[in-house]
Design an enzyme around this catalytic site. Structure first.
Site, mmCIF file in Angstrom:
data_model
loop_
_atom_site.group_PDB
_atom_site.id
_atom_site.type_symbol
_atom_site.label_atom_id
_atom_site.label_comp_id
_atom_site.label_asym_id
_atom_site.label_seq_id
_atom_site.Cartn_x
_atom_site.Cartn_y
_atom_site.Cartn_z
ATOM 1 N N ASP A 1 3.574 4.448 -1.999
ATOM 2 C CA ASP A 1 3.632 4.766 -0.731
ATOM 3 C C ASP A 1 4.094 6.054 -0.759
ATOM 4 O OD1 ASP A 1 2.739 2.244 0.000
ATOM 5 O OD2 ASP A 1 4.743 1.484 0.559
ATOM 6 N N ASP B 1 6.539 -1.912 1.310
ATOM 7 C CA ASP B 1 7.580 -2.388 1.963
ATOM 8 C C ASP B 1 7.362 -3.099 3.105
ATOM 9 O OD1 ASP B 1 6.023 -0.606 3.663
ATOM 10 O OD2 ASP B 1 7.438 0.940 3.787
ATOM 11 N N ASP C 1 2.083 -5.939 2.233
ATOM 12 C CA ASP C 1 2.014 -5.382 0.877
ATOM 13 C C ASP C 1 2.414 -6.576 -0.025
ATOM 14 O OD1 ASP C 1 1.597 -2.792 1.604
ATOM 15 O OD2 ASP C 1 3.633 -2.278 1.728
#
Length: 1025
Positions: free
Chosen positions: A284, A605, A609
């Site tokens: 990310d 997070d 996901d």
């Protein structure tokens, strides 16, 4: 309740309904069957049965806006009817089940067979055996036995019962293969030993000496054959590397403990080792590569584009007032900038980070937002349109003193600017803002900001008359005709340590890819700052829509061939959804485009996901920003949300692999020497120079102590200077094989020299062919002592496996290693000087000790000689432990886990966590559900999709045998046979040496499992709805 007659299941549940009818208008069964429907089917069902969603809410006595009333009696009633919001824990395995699983290890099976045979033989007492022999026998058994209980339980406690992935991990597959290869070699050697001993005895007795087989001599002959068999079993046990499983577990457990200091909380032990082989990391952006500390660095106010924070005096007072009010009022009042905790630190940002950035901008303009908020407290706000993914903006309506209304609005610049018809000029007056002005502003202000890696936010306002009062529910009319106050560019700075961390990854052969929801210009700019992409390189930066267009065929199905054309060059995936992330991870893992299968690590997070974290070989969840669902789905939790911690995990993973290789190099040298000494000694002198208890001590040195010493080496930066080993790289390289055989030659030469001419060198009595029950000889004690000294100094050599010359490099950074070497040396002195008969040792003189140590030190010199020989010249050396194909865990082990899932599922079917399973399906898996092949843990949440169980993930637990110590209580034929046996029998006895006791120590194989790590979640945890 009347309109429920249309329900398919009303009649079935009438009895249920009667009890709950007065409480809620829906039974749990109805809600469950509703949750199982998809798309239009569900809509039709709702219309037929309930009318609309509002009607369901009324029946369930809840509000779509406010949620449940939340009173204690109401919640209690709901618990009774619908069940608790609780995931049933998996039934833990009993201690005996863990022991049974532990005993399935290949290494242990070989030792178990040897133990059963020697135990059986221990009950065989030939005629005339004296009580004294039995007592000695028992003493030998007692000396060896304690290890069994002392370490067994500990090993079983470490058992990992997490079988969520079908394919074995790289290290597990290689170790299993190597253990089988060594086991076979040991079996062959032991068989040859027995055959040679039996043939030698038979030929010597019946052919050379021409003695007849007399019936009365049969017990004596049987004693000989039993002795030969036990020597064979001794050779086998010595050949098996029992300490290998223990070394793996010690190395992993030690690494996991140390990784905690490096901000890696390891949830699944095997993830640590897998990370060492990672070839790709999908990360990310926000919070991982960047600091997640938003700061306004550019602004467009009053027709001027400021490239840095403007001077407050350059901004019109009227514009300044509007700007401060718009930012202070139109943001969550929980968002604040607080003074720094330490002197010299940055102010603390609390709440929404973007809003913190805007409040920081107000402070940078030497203004204060607190007085504005105290004048207009939260309860006085007239109307608030909160931010959501559809609006992409937030608006707040306030009532002015003249009863008119003012609405402040902020949001993504491309969205809000489209709703602006005016903009404030330099004098603070509104001027017309036409579409072409907007296009020019996008080109000259917004795109340059985005290319600098900035997030652009537009702040605007609108005034409404007091009468007639606007229709606040008509959003399209309200959120329009705005006046733009300013556009700001917010920077989320790259973490200072990230570019260096990414450079290390690239140097280590790991490709880093950024997967983010930001727009492509911002993402590309950040990727350049991080060093993920370099100008002039051949790479791809795609948006989610373009990525999906390229990987799908005309029917909209994902094709692996199309993904294979994209992923090798893809470096940035912008404006991506969690589904895109999962598709990319799955595509890279399933690809056969490269020679080696890609090992993929992923960070995540959010709840969405989960699928990508489960699919990845190693899933990293964020400890600070991560949701509970993401953490449950992960293998490792980053406690500081920092990318550089992932690099530390790679280093530790590679260190585990190298630690196992170091241990193997050391132990196999000892094994080769011990097997050849036992084999040759048995064949030539009819006895083993190393006695059973001595062999046990040697096994203890090379198993437990060597595991601790070599498996606790700290990692160094040099581990990141090489590419990942991959599946096809053998565990024992040619260099290691050169070291093993080279040191074995040195040790064997000296041991055989001492064995056959040692008594002349030291001018002592020979220990060979000693009569029965004779006291321990100095001769054999010197051999034992020299053998141990050589192992001690060779342990220092074993610290290096790539042919390095300086074997002492960094030795003092590992206090455990130094303690074990010195401790072993001290214990050896005690054993030799004071061990006496139990250890078959005779005290040595100082000069004899000096010679033993001198020969041991020769190992270090010999190590330098071996390092000088170029490995490239030694083409004849074979490598070992190569994994050519994917090893899979046996089907029965997987079936067992499926049963456990079914058990949990039955619990769920009683109505517990119904809403969470349903909510998770609706929110995150409508698009994914047909393609997502779940691991065991997601099956609980996706149980209805029975087709989903076909493809599990790729790292499996190492089976975890307990530590077992084998001892053989067989004693030799120690007394003369009865006179009735006659002279023919007596003539055989004088040459009979004491039978060696089986001196093997069982594998200390502690599991690959975490401390008390639960299997992955069966469902998803959430809050009441």
């Amino acid at each position: 309740m009347g309109d429920m007659t249309n329900s398919d299941f009303y009649s079935k549940n009438q009895r249920n309904e009667s009890s709950h009818g007065g409480e809620f208008g829906c039974t749990m069964e109805e809600l469950r069957s509703l949750m199982e429907l998809r798309g239009t089917e569900a809509v039709v069902k709702i219309k037929e049965t309930y009318g609309d969603t509002e009607a369901i809410c009324r029946r369930l006595k809840t509000s779509p806006v406010e949620g449940l009333p939340g009173t204690a009696p109401d919640l209690e009633k709901r618990k009774q009817i619908f069940g608790q919001n609780f995931i049933p824990p998996k039934k833990p395995k009993t201690f005996l089940q863990l022991v049974w699983e532990a005993l399935q290890d290949v290494t242990l099976i070989i030792l178990e067979i040897a133990a059963i045979i020697s135990l059986g033989l221990s009950f065989y007492h030939p005629p005339g055996e004296s009580n004294e022999a039995k007592q000695q026998d028992g003493a030998a058994a007692m000396e060896m036995q304690p290890l069994k209980s002392a370490e067994g339980g500990d090993a079983d406690d470490k058992k990992k019962a997490n079988m969520h992935k079908k394919e074995k991990s790289v290290l597990q597959g290689k170790l299993t293969k190597l253990a089988v290869q060594i086991g076979k070699a040991g079996l062959v050697m032991s068989a040859i030993t027995v055959i040679i001993l039996v043939l030698y005895f038979t030929v010597d007795t019946f052919v050379v000496n021409k003695k007849p087989w007399l019936p009365e001599c049969t017990p004596v002959y049987v004693q000989y054959f039993v002795k030969f068999f036990i020597i064979g079993v001794t050779v086998l046990v010595v050949a098996v590397p029992e300490g290998l499983p223990l070394a793996v577990t010690i190395s992993l457990a030690y690494s996991v403990k140390k990784m905690m200091k490096d901000n890696n909380l390891v949830r699944h032990l095997d993830a640590c080792e897998t990370m060492g082989n990672a070839t790709a990391i999908c990360s990310d952006k926000t919070g991982t590569l960047t600091t997640n500390r938003m700061t306004v660095v550019q602004a467009y106010i009053g027709d001027v584009h400021y490239k840095e924070i403007p001077d407050p005096s350059s901004i019109n007072a009227k514009t300044m007032e509007l700007l401060v009010n718009a930012i202070a009022i139109n943001s969550a009042y929980t968002t604040k900038i607080l003074p720094p905790e330490k002197e010299g630190a940055l102010p603390r940002q609390v709440g929404n980070k973007t809003e913190c950035g805007l409040l920081g901008f107000v402070l940078d303009l030497k203004q204060d937002y607190e007085p504005v908020r105290s004048q207009m407290p939260e309860e006085k706000l007239y109307k608030v349109y909160t931010f959501n993914s559809v609006r992409k903006s937030m608006s707040t309506v306030t009532k002015l003193p003249d009863e008119s209304f003012r609405m402040y609005s902020k949001g993504a610049s491309e969205i809000v600017l489209k709703k602006c018809c005016k903009i404030l000029n330099g004098a603070g007056e509104p001027r017309v803002f036409r579409p072409r002005d907007r296009d020019e502003m996008v080109k000259k202000v917004i795109e340059p900001m985005a290319c600098d890696g900035l997030r652009t936010i537009c702040v605007a306002y609108r005034d409404f008359p007091s009468s007639p009062e606007p229709d606040w529910d008509n959003e399209n009319d309200i959120l329009n005709d705005l006046t733009c106050i300013c556009v700001v560019g917010i920077e989320d700075p790259v973490r200072p340590e990230v570019p260096e961390a990414i450079r290390k990854c690239q140097r280590a052969g790991i490709t880093v890819r950024m997967v983010t929801g930001d727009n492509i210009n911002t993402a590309r700019a950040i990727a350049i700052k991080c060093g993920i992409i370099h100008p002039g390189e051949d790479f791809l930066c795609l948006e989610g829509k373009e990525f999906n267009r390229r990987i799908r065929n005309e029917k909209g199905e994902i094709e692996q061939e199309r993904i294979d054309k994209i992923w090798p060059k893809l470096r940035v995936l912008a404006r991506s959804s969690p589904t895109d992330k999962h598709t990319l991870v799955k595509g890279i893992i399933d690809s056969t485009h490269t020679e080696q299968r890609q090992v993929v690590a992923v960070t995540g997070d959010g709840t969405n996901d989960g699928p990508a974290l489960k699919k990845a070989d190693v899933g990293f969840a964020m400890g600070i920003a991560g949701t509970d669902v993401a953490k449950e789905a992960s293998d490792i939790i980053l406690t500081d949300d920092n990318f550089s911690s992932i690099v530390k995990a790679v280093m530790w993973g590679r260190n585990v692999y190298d630690s196992i290789s170091k241990f193997l190099q050391f132990q196999l040298t000892v094994n080769v020497v011990a097997v050849i000494v036992a084999f040759t000694g048995a064949c030539i002198t009819q006895d083993s120079p190393l006695k059973a208890v001595q062999m046990l001590w040697v096994n203890l040195i090379m198993d437990t102590f060597a595991s601790l010493a070599l498996a606790t080496e700290p990692p160094t930066e040099t581990l990141l200077l090489r590419k990942p080993y991959g599946r096809n790289k053998p565990l024992i390289s040619r260099t290691m094989m050169k070291n093993i055989l080279g040191h074995a030659v040195y040790q064997l030469t000296l041991i055989f020299t001492l064995l056959f001419v040692g008594e002349k060198m030291f001018q002592i009595d020979s220990g060979r062919n000693a009569p029965l029950h004779s006291p321990p000889s100095e001769h054999y004690t010197i051999i034992f002592n020299t053998f141990v000294m050589m192992q001690l100094f060779n342990e220092i050599n074993a610290r290096k496996i790539h042919g390095e010359r300086n074997v002492f490099d960094g030795i003092f950074r590992n206090p455990i290693f130094c303690t074990i070497v010195l401790g072993t040396f001290a214990i050896q002195i005690v054993i030799v000087q004071f061990g006496g008969k139990p250890f078959s040792c005779s005290p040595l003189q100082l000069d004899q000790w000096m010679w033993c140590i001198f020969i041991g030190l020769g190992e270090l010199v010999w190590g330098q000689v071996i390092a000088t020989i170029p490995t490239s010249r030694l083409k004849f050396l074979k490598e070992a432990g190569r994994l050519t194909q994917k090893e899979e865990i046996p089907e029965e082990e997987l079936n067992e886990d499926v049963e456990e899932i079914d058990h949990a599922e039955r619990e769920l079917r009683r109505g517990q966590i119904l809403w969470f399973r349903g909510l998770n399906r609706i929110q995150t898996q409508i698009e994914v559900v047909n393609t997502f092949k779940s691991g065991a843990s997601f099956q609980g949440a996706l149980r209805r999709q029975s087709s989903v169980t076909s493809q599990s993930q790729d790292v499996a637990n190492l089976s975890s045998p307990s530590r077992v110590s084998l001892s053989n209580a067989l004693s030799s034929p120690t007394s003369l046979p009865p006179a009735a046996a006659g002279r023919e029998c007596e003539s055989l006895l004088p040459r009979a040496p004491p039978t060696p006791v089986l001196g093997g120590q069982g594998p200390g194989h502690q599991g690959h499992g975490g401390q008390t790590v639960m299997a992955r979640p069966r469902g998803l945890r959430g809050h009441s709805h």
